[in-house]
Design an enzyme around this catalytic site. Structure first.
Site, PDB file in Angstrom:
ATOM      1  N   GLN A  50       1.454   3.719   2.054  1.00 40.33           N
ATOM      2  CA  GLN A  50       2.292   3.892   3.249  1.00 40.33           C
ATOM      3  C   GLN A  50       2.794   2.531   3.750  1.00 40.33           C
ATOM      4  OE1 GLN A  50       3.631   6.386   4.977  1.00 40.33           O
ATOM      5  NE2 GLN A  50       2.880   7.965   3.580  1.00 40.33           N
ATOM      6  N   SER A  51       3.391   1.771   2.862  1.00 36.21           N
ATOM      7  CA  SER A  51       3.842   0.426   3.196  1.00 36.21           C
ATOM      8  C   SER A  51       5.111   0.445   4.038  1.00 36.21           C
ATOM      9  CB  SER A  51       4.093  -0.370   1.911  1.00 36.21           C
ATOM     10  OG  SER A  51       4.775  -1.577   2.183  1.00 36.21           O
ATOM     11  N   ASN A  52       5.032  -0.111   5.252  1.00 32.50           N
ATOM     12  CA  ASN A  52       6.225  -0.303   6.077  1.00 32.50           C
ATOM     13  C   ASN A  52       7.193  -1.280   5.420  1.00 32.50           C
ATOM     14  OD1 ASN A  52       5.214   1.316   8.259  1.00 32.50           O
ATOM     15  ND2 ASN A  52       3.960  -0.424   8.912  1.00 32.50           N
ATOM     16  N   ALA A 101       7.612  -1.870   2.181  1.00 28.69           N
ATOM     17  CA  ALA A 101       8.317  -1.253   1.054  1.00 28.69           C
ATOM     18  C   ALA A 101       9.488  -0.422   1.546  1.00 28.69           C
ATOM     19  CB  ALA A 101       7.346  -0.388   0.244  1.00 28.69           C
ATOM     20  N   ALA A 149       0.839  -1.193   0.000  1.00 27.53           N
ATOM     21  CA  ALA A 149       0.000   0.000   0.000  1.00 27.53           C
ATOM     22  C   ALA A 149       0.879   1.250   0.000  1.00 27.53           C
ATOM     23  CB  ALA A 149      -0.917  -0.002   1.216  1.00 27.53           C
TER      24      ALA A 149
END
Length: 333
Positions: free
Chosen positions: A75-77, A79, A73
């Site tokens: 705000q992917s942690n 990524a 997503a």
């Protein structure tokens, strides 16, 4: 469980702290609360994905990859931690980010995890909602392969049997800390989403005969689907380890009553949990995973599911940098 059989690169600050939460315990008036601080794994502000990436990035290097790709997503942690791991190891990183919330606020789209993705040198593609993001990842991976690159695709959340080894190892670490400090816990609680953390923990706990029930608080999927996803990944992880049959379907338990309007959209209970942890214990939760996991923990204490006289440990999956992408929903003084 001989984890040293598998390639691993050291990316995390381990062991992560195991701390009591006396002020929150007193406020809620229920069980004695502890927290396993996997927000303190160290890599680019930390988080649970770093444990998984130790095994995933080692596999990528062993296969001769010159770049890694993943998806998540906005705000992917995951990524952000993948981009950081790639930078540390000298690999290129390409990320596909999916809009799962409909938020168009500048901070959400450009601050928090997204800002760190860019600072770590990752390139980014964006996708609208509702696509098969794993299929998108595989298609983009093949475009790079056709250009002569040697790509390694990491599934969303790092959640496959290789990534789940990181949380088998976390179970070993937690049990060692408990023995060292003379502690026992009656329950363990964590957020559950892409399933790798939940699956790895339950495999490790069962293999060690820890007799520690694990409850996952869902952040996206309905209960039946979430439990089935975790169980399937636990089975695949057991097969990788050669410990098949230890995890039973009834060992995998999720409560998905705290999702609210959907993935990445904080409910009122999420915001309350963030506030309580920050003010009572100076611990920062994130609005997507740990905030919803803690909301479930708090509500279940209030309902008497976890009782006074018991001891409960909450695994903090990290992601507090994401708070800066959610200024439009967080309370301001």
């Amino acid at each position: 469980m001989h984890l040293s059989r598998f390639p691993r690169v050291r990316l995390s600050h381990l062991p992560t702290p195991l701390e009591a939460m006396p002020r929150l315990t007193a406020l809620l008036g229920g069980p004695e609360l502890w927290i396993k601080r996997d927000d303190c794994t160290g890599l680019s502000t930390g988080g649970n994905k770093t444990r998984k990436l130790e095994f995933l990035m080692a596999e990528a290097l062993a296969q001769g990859a010159d770049m890694v790709l993943t998806q998540g997503a906005t705000q992917s942690n995951h990524a952000r931690q993948t981009a950081a791991a790639a930078a540390k190891l000298g690999l290129d990183c390409h990320i596909i980010l999916e809009d799962r919330t409909g938020y168009n606020e500048p901070n959400y789209r450009m601050n928090g995890n997204v800002l760190l993705d860019v600072l770590h040198g990752a390139t980014i593609e964006n996708r609208g909602p509702g696509l098969d993001m794993h299929a998108e990842l595989l298609a983009v991976t093949e475009t790079f392969r056709a250009k002569g690159r040697r790509p390694y695709a990491i599934p969303g959340g790092g959640s496959n049997p290789t990534g789940a080894l990181g949380y088998v190892n976390c179970a070993l670490e937690l049990l060692a800390q408990m023995v060292d400090r003379g502690l026992s816990f009656d329950h363990m609680v964590t957020a559950t989403g892409s399933a790798g953390t939940h699956a790895g923990l339950i495999v490790g706990l069962k293999a060690l005969n820890a007799q520690l029930p694990l409850l996952g608080i869902g952040v996206r999927a309905p209960k039946d689907k979430q439990e089935e996803n975790v169980f399937k990944l636990a089975q695949a992880t057991e097969e990788k380890l050669g410990t098949q049959g230890m995890v039973k379907r009834e060992d995998v338990v999720a409560n998905c009553d705290y999702i609210g309007q959907g993935y990445g959209i904080p409910a009122d209970s999420t915001l309350e949990a963030i506030d309580l942890f920050a003010r009572q214990e100076a611990i920062l939760l994130d609005p997507v995973y740990s905030g919803k996991g803690a909301a479930g923990l708090i509500d279940l204490i209030r309902k008497g599911h976890f009782k006074k006289g018991e001891r409960v440990v909450f695994l903090h999956t990290g992601g507090a940098i994401g708070l800066t992408g959610y200024t439009h929903v967080l309370p301001h003084a």
